[in-house]
Design an enzyme around this catalytic site. Structure first.
Site, mmCIF file in Angstrom:
data_model
loop_
_atom_site.group_PDB
_atom_site.id
_atom_site.type_symbol
_atom_site.label_atom_id
_atom_site.label_comp_id
_atom_site.label_asym_id
_atom_site.label_seq_id
_atom_site.Cartn_x
_atom_site.Cartn_y
_atom_site.Cartn_z
ATOM 1 N N SER A 58 0.843 -1.203 0.000
ATOM 2 C CA SER A 58 0.000 0.000 0.000
ATOM 3 C C SER A 58 0.871 1.243 0.000
ATOM 4 O O SER A 58 1.668 1.457 0.924
ATOM 5 C CB SER A 58 -0.895 0.014 1.239
ATOM 6 O OG SER A 58 -1.492 1.299 1.354
ATOM 7 N N HIS A 86 -1.296 -1.263 -4.251
ATOM 8 C CA HIS A 86 -2.564 -0.970 -3.562
ATOM 9 C C HIS A 86 -2.639 0.530 -3.274
ATOM 10 O O HIS A 86 -1.756 1.102 -2.634
ATOM 11 C CB HIS A 86 -2.620 -1.775 -2.262
ATOM 12 C CG HIS A 86 -3.910 -1.678 -1.512
ATOM 13 N ND1 HIS A 86 -5.028 -2.426 -1.857
ATOM 14 C CD2 HIS A 86 -4.275 -0.955 -0.430
ATOM 15 C CE1 HIS A 86 -6.019 -2.162 -1.001
ATOM 16 N NE2 HIS A 86 -5.589 -1.262 -0.124
ATOM 17 N N ASP A 122 -4.838 3.482 -1.560
ATOM 18 C CA ASP A 122 -5.894 3.750 -0.580
ATOM 19 C C ASP A 122 -6.438 5.160 -0.757
ATOM 20 O O ASP A 122 -5.764 6.141 -0.434
ATOM 21 C CB ASP A 122 -5.333 3.589 0.833
ATOM 22 C CG ASP A 122 -5.160 2.131 1.217
ATOM 23 O OD1 ASP A 122 -6.146 1.370 1.093
ATOM 24 O OD2 ASP A 122 -4.052 1.759 1.638
ATOM 25 N N MET A 141 -9.043 7.917 0.393
ATOM 26 C CA MET A 141 -9.891 8.267 1.548
ATOM 27 C C MET A 141 -10.405 9.691 1.383
ATOM 28 O O MET A 141 -9.656 10.578 0.961
ATOM 29 C CB MET A 141 -9.087 8.170 2.838
ATOM 30 C CG MET A 141 -8.387 6.836 3.038
ATOM 31 S SD MET A 141 -7.638 6.734 4.674
ATOM 32 C CE MET A 141 -6.632 5.241 4.483
ATOM 33 N N HIS A 155 -8.459 0.919 -3.669
ATOM 34 C CA HIS A 155 -9.369 0.690 -2.543
ATOM 35 C C HIS A 155 -10.021 2.019 -2.171
ATOM 36 O O HIS A 155 -9.372 2.893 -1.603
ATOM 37 C CB HIS A 155 -8.551 0.106 -1.370
ATOM 38 C CG HIS A 155 -9.305 -0.040 -0.092
ATOM 39 N ND1 HIS A 155 -8.680 -0.312 1.114
ATOM 40 C CD2 HIS A 155 -10.639 0.018 0.190
ATOM 41 C CE1 HIS A 155 -9.584 -0.409 2.065
ATOM 42 N NE2 HIS A 155 -10.775 -0.196 1.541
ATOM 43 N N MET A 195 -12.250 4.317 -0.062
ATOM 44 C CA MET A 195 -12.921 4.527 1.226
ATOM 45 C C MET A 195 -13.609 5.879 1.140
ATOM 46 O O MET A 195 -13.184 6.862 1.756
ATOM 47 C CB MET A 195 -11.888 4.476 2.362
ATOM 48 C CG MET A 195 -11.399 3.070 2.644
ATOM 49 S SD MET A 195 -9.824 3.023 3.534
ATOM 50 C CE MET A 195 -8.696 3.026 2.140
ATOM 51 N N MET A 253 -11.305 -6.393 5.751
ATOM 52 C CA MET A 253 -10.391 -5.554 6.530
ATOM 53 C C MET A 253 -10.008 -6.277 7.816
ATOM 54 O O MET A 253 -10.859 -6.836 8.505
ATOM 55 C CB MET A 253 -11.057 -4.210 6.889
ATOM 56 C CG MET A 253 -11.397 -3.297 5.723
ATOM 57 S SD MET A 253 -9.994 -2.824 4.690
ATOM 58 C CE MET A 253 -8.914 -2.004 5.867
ATOM 59 N N ASP A 307 -6.537 -6.876 4.337
ATOM 60 C CA ASP A 307 -5.907 -5.548 4.377
ATOM 61 C C ASP A 307 -5.891 -5.034 5.810
ATOM 62 O O ASP A 307 -6.944 -4.862 6.420
ATOM 63 C CB ASP A 307 -6.728 -4.604 3.470
ATOM 64 C CG ASP A 307 -6.140 -3.213 3.364
ATOM 65 O OD1 ASP A 307 -5.086 -2.947 3.963
ATOM 66 O OD2 ASP A 307 -6.761 -2.383 2.657
HETATM 67 C C1 DX5 Z 1 -6.274 1.113 5.881
HETATM 68 C C2 DX5 Z 1 -5.804 0.807 4.478
HETATM 69 C C3 DX5 Z 1 -4.699 -0.191 4.396
HETATM 70 C C4 DX5 Z 1 -3.431 0.207 5.077
HETATM 71 C C5 DX5 Z 1 -2.547 -0.985 5.257
HETATM 72 O O1 DX5 Z 1 -7.438 1.868 5.814
HETATM 73 O O2 DX5 Z 1 -6.886 0.308 3.716
HETATM 74 O O3 DX5 Z 1 -4.451 -0.520 3.038
HETATM 75 O O4 DX5 Z 1 -2.729 1.172 4.379
HETATM 76 O O5 DX5 Z 1 -1.412 -0.597 5.957
HETATM 77 P P1 DX5 Z 1 -0.742 -1.544 7.028
HETATM 78 O O6 DX5 Z 1 -0.333 -2.786 6.306
HETATM 79 O O7 DX5 Z 1 0.409 -0.748 7.549
HETATM 80 O O8 DX5 Z 1 -1.785 -1.858 8.083
HETATM 81 ZN ZN ZN Z 2 -6.499 -0.562 1.682
#
Ligand code: DX5
Ligand code: ZN
Length: 219
Positions: A9, A34, A36, A38, A67, A69, A138, A176
């Protein structure tokens, strides 16, 4: 023999050096990137949007696993596909019309996933299991990198895997949050096929070794 795929990620990378981060992910021998996304509404944190995905697409040929969010993902999934995402995964409870989001992603010829957050019941994803390419479970509460792995979610992973086998569904199972070489074996035994890994790769002394030690064989 099939192996667990590792998707580092970029949330754990230096945001001033994202092009370098995706180049590193390839060099370390990882499988997917990956991303993320948000929005500060569905989750408290804000990261980046489609301009980042589009920019990264210009720097890498790797599989971009996005991903989302974000609230009302159906309004934005098309733009993420057009920006170069290969897989777009969203939280169905954030959507007013999850089926529409799935239809848009598929109509763009991209892969589609749904996410089950760490505090949510199975019923959130149940209506979509026959329609999606991936289910993301998750193992931390969505919103931040670097949290501790929630082993209690492995029962849910087993349930999603059992239903996949029993019903003949095709979705991949991705986990994840807090995944590392120390818990990857347990995750794989529960049914994980794709491991998202932020800190355990980017903050590792040797990211290549960390990636390799998570690419374990799926029996
Ligand atoms: C959390 C994200 C994850 C996160 C994973 O909301 O969706 O992808 O970045 O990071 P680690 O592996 O450090 O928990
Ligand atoms: Zn993620």
């Amino acid at each position: 023999m099939n192996k667990v795929k590792v998707a580092p990620s970029i949330l754990s990378a230096d945001f001033g050096k994202m092009a370098e981060a995706v180049a590193n992910i390839k060099e370390w021998g990882a499988d997917w990137v990956h991303c993320d996304v948000m929005d500060g509404v569905y989750v408290p944190n804000i990261t980046f949007g489609m301009p980042m995905v589009k920019a990264l697409r210009g720097y890498t040929d790797m599989f971009l696993d996005v991903h989302l969010m974000i609230t009302e993902p159906e309004k934005h999934v098309g733009a993420f596909c057009d920006s170069g995402a290969d897989m777009v995964t969203f939280h169905p409870d954030a959507s007013k019309n999850p089926q529409l989001a799935i239809d848009i992603i598929k109509s763009k010829g991209k892969l589609c996933g749904v996410v089950l957050n760490a505090d949510q019941p199975f019923e959130i994803i149940e209506p979509y299991l026959d329609k999606v390419d991936m289910v993301l479970i998750m193992t931390v509460q969505a919103g931040f990198g670097g949290q501790s792995f929630m082993a209690e979610r492995l029962d849910m992973v087993k349930r999603v895997k059992d239903i996949k086998d029993k019903m003949g569904y095709k979705y991949l199972i991705q986990l994840d949050g807090g995944i590392s070489p120390s818990n990857v074996q347990l995750c794989k035994e529960a049914g994980m096929e794709i491991a998202v890994a932020g800190n355990s790769v980017f903050k590792a002394n040797n990211p290549t070794v960390s990636v390799q030690s998570m690419q374990i064989e799926i029996g």
